[in-house]
Design a protein around this motif. Sequence first.
Motif, PDB file in Angstrom:
ATOM      1  N   THR A 129       0.853  -1.191   0.000  1.00  0.00           N
ATOM      2  CA  THR A 129       0.000   0.000   0.000  1.00  0.00           C
ATOM      3  C   THR A 129       0.884   1.234   0.000  1.00  0.00           C
ATOM      4  O   THR A 129       1.984   1.224   0.584  1.00  0.00           O
ATOM      5  CB  THR A 129      -0.922   0.046   1.236  1.00  0.00           C
ATOM      6  N   GLY A 164       0.496   4.031   1.473  1.00  0.00           N
ATOM      7  CA  GLY A 164       0.629   4.643   2.779  1.00  0.00           C
ATOM      8  C   GLY A 164       1.761   4.057   3.610  1.00  0.00           C
ATOM      9  O   GLY A 164       2.319   4.730   4.486  1.00  0.00           O
ATOM     10  N   GLU A 205      -4.725   2.175  -5.036  1.00  0.00           N
ATOM     11  CA  GLU A 205      -4.860   3.588  -5.352  1.00  0.00           C
ATOM     12  C   GLU A 205      -6.036   3.850  -6.293  1.00  0.00           C
ATOM     13  O   GLU A 205      -6.726   4.852  -6.167  1.00  0.00           O
ATOM     14  CB  GLU A 205      -3.561   4.113  -5.983  1.00  0.00           C
ATOM     15  N   SER A 253      -8.988   7.028  -5.514  1.00  0.00           N
ATOM     16  CA  SER A 253      -8.645   7.629  -4.221  1.00  0.00           C
ATOM     17  C   SER A 253      -7.833   8.900  -4.365  1.00  0.00           C
ATOM     18  O   SER A 253      -7.860   9.751  -3.478  1.00  0.00           O
ATOM     19  CB  SER A 253      -7.893   6.617  -3.362  1.00  0.00           C
ATOM     20  N   ALA A 295      -8.103   8.986   0.479  1.00  0.00           N
ATOM     21  CA  ALA A 295      -7.763   7.642   0.938  1.00  0.00           C
ATOM     22  C   ALA A 295      -8.805   7.054   1.881  1.00  0.00           C
ATOM     23  O   ALA A 295      -8.956   5.846   1.984  1.00  0.00           O
ATOM     24  CB  ALA A 295      -6.397   7.670   1.619  1.00  0.00           C
TER      25      ALA A 295
END
Length: 614
Positions: free
Chosen positions: A98, A100, A155, A548, A553
Motif C-alpha cells: 500500500t 501509505g 490507489e 482515491s 484515501a
Amino acid sequence: MPVFTRLRQLPGKNDEPAAADGEVAPQGPPAPDDETSTGGAGGNNSAEGEAEAATDEPAPDDESGTGRGSGEVRKYLGWTVTALAAALIHVCLQMPNTLGNLKPTEFLRLPAEAIIGAAVLLALPRRPRLITAAISGAALGALTALNILDIGYNEYLGRHFNIVLDWELLDDAQSYMKDSLGGTTTVLLTIGVVLLVVALIAAVALATVRIADLLARHKADASRGALIAGTVWITCTAFGLQVAGVPIAADHTAGVIKVHARRAMDTLRDEAAFAKEAKADTFGNTPADQLVPDLRGKDVIFTFIESYGRSALEDPLIAPGVTNTLDTSTEALEKAGFHAKSGWLTSATYGGSSWLGHSTTLSGLWIDNQQRYRTVMASDHLSLTKAFQKTGDWDTVGIMPGVQKGWPEQQYYGLDRVYNAFQLGYKGPKFSWSTMPDQYALEAFQRQVHGRNRDKPLMSEIILTSSHQPWAPIPKMVDWDDLGDGSVFEPIQRAGTDPADIISDSTRSKQEYGKSIAYSLTSLTQWLERYGTDDTVLVFLGDHQPISRVSGAKAGRDVPISIVAKDPKILDKITTWNWTDGLQPAPKAPVWKMSSFRDRFLTAFGSTPHASTE
C-alpha cells in the motif's frame, strides 16, 4: 620458533633442509646464479621471507603494481555489487503493498525470511544451493512486482489485486491507457513495464545467487551471523521492540504470501457459494402481469453517471461546482413540472470496474468481483431491466457509448436492442476514454429512440461516460440544435486539457473531475427538461466513487441516486424511503447497499414476490 631451532634449520649450500619438532623445514635460498631466484622461496613462506620481500623495491616498470591496483578496484567493485545485491533483496523482502506504508521505517526492519533463507542456503551443497537461490530470488522478484501492482489497485480501485480474478482486467487497463494517452505511448509503456518486471525478477534472482555464494565462502562467519540475527529477531518479537511505531522484527513477505493464498482460497469458495445465491431470487417466479404494474404506460429510464460519487457533493475542492449545478437543475426541472427525491447507495466497487456497480444495482446481488459478474451474467437471475422486458409491455433499449465491441450482457439485461459507440451516428472527436460527449449521446437517444412513435412505452438503460477518468479533455455544452453529427465538438476537444497534464496532479484531477460531473448532470437534466413528458420517469445514479487520488484515501463507497418524475403518484410510491426532496441527497439521508435497490424498487411499484430457489 626458538632461536636455536631456527639456527639448526639454516642449511649450507649443498645441505638438505632439516625438519624440527615435527615441522617441515623451509627450503633454503638457491644458488646466486639460480635463474628462478627472486629473493628465496623459503622467504615467501615465512615471516622473515615476507619481511625481506617487503624491503625489495620493484623496478620502476614493474607491472605488478598495476596488477595490484586493478585487483583492488575489482575487489571494491565486487563488494559494491554484493552490497547492492543485499540491499535489493532487503528492499524486496520489505516492499509494502500500500502506498501509505511506503516509508523509510518499513525498510529498517529485520526480515525473518532473510534469516531463514540464509540458514537454508548454508545447509545445502553447491548445486542445490544455487538452484534454490535462483528460484527463490525469482519468486521474490515476482512477489515484489505483485506488491507494486497491489499498490496500483489500492490507489485506483480501493482494493487489493486478486491473483485469481484480476489478470483479465489488465487488458481493460491497457485499453484505458490507449484511449487516454494514445496508442504509441501505451505500447511503449506496456513494453517498458514488461521489461522492467523481467529485469526485476532476473536481478533479484542473480542477487540471491551472489549472496548465497558469499555465504558459502564464509560459512563459519555466516552461520554465526544467522544465529545472532535469529536471536535478535526473537528478542525483538518477544519484547515488542519498535522504531517509530514500526516493529523491528518483520515477517512481511511471508505475510503477503499468506494473504494472497487465503484470498485465492476464499475466491474459489465464494465462486461456488455465489452460484447457489444467484439461483435464489425473490422475484424469480413472479408472473409477468405482477411485475411493476404501477409503472405501466411510463417511459422508465435508468441512467448511470460514470464516477458520480459522494465525494462530488462533499469534497470542498469538488463540491461547490457540483452542488451548484444540482441546485440550479432542481429549480429548472421544478419549473418544467418535474420533482425529485434523492438518497445514497453503497457501491460494490470503487474507482473503476463500473460494470460491477451496474450489475449490482440491476441484479439485486452483491457483485464485487469479476467471477461473480461472470456467474450472474450466465444465470437466469432476474435483472431489474429484464423485468420490464418480461412483462411484454415495454420496448427495451440500451444506450452504451462506452461499448466498442460485442456485448453479450445484452441478453441478461433484457434489452431488445443496444446502441453502442458506433451506432449513435457520432462523427466528432473522442474525449480521452469517452467516445462521445454525454450531451450528444442523449440527443442521439432522443433522435433514434425516445422521440420516435412507438406502440409501447420505453424502458431504457443509459450509460453516460463523459465523467470517466482521466477527466481531460472535458466537453462543454453547446446549443442542442447545433449538435448535428458531433463535429461541433472538434474545437472544444482541441482546446481542452491534455490528460498527461493532470493525471498525476491530485488537485487538478479533483477540479477537472468536478467539472466533468457538472457537465454530465447538466446534459442529463437539460435533456429531461427539453424532452421529458408527463410519462417520463428518470432514475439516475453514480456507479462508484472516483479513484482515491480524487476521492481521498478514507473515502467511502457511497454514490447519489435520484428519481425524477412529473406524475406525483410516482414519488408518492417511495415516500417511505425517506429520501431527500430534490436532486441532492442530504448528508444524513438513508444509505442502502446497492444490491438492495432492485427489490425495493420492484416492491415500491407493485411487484409481487414469487421466489425461485433453483
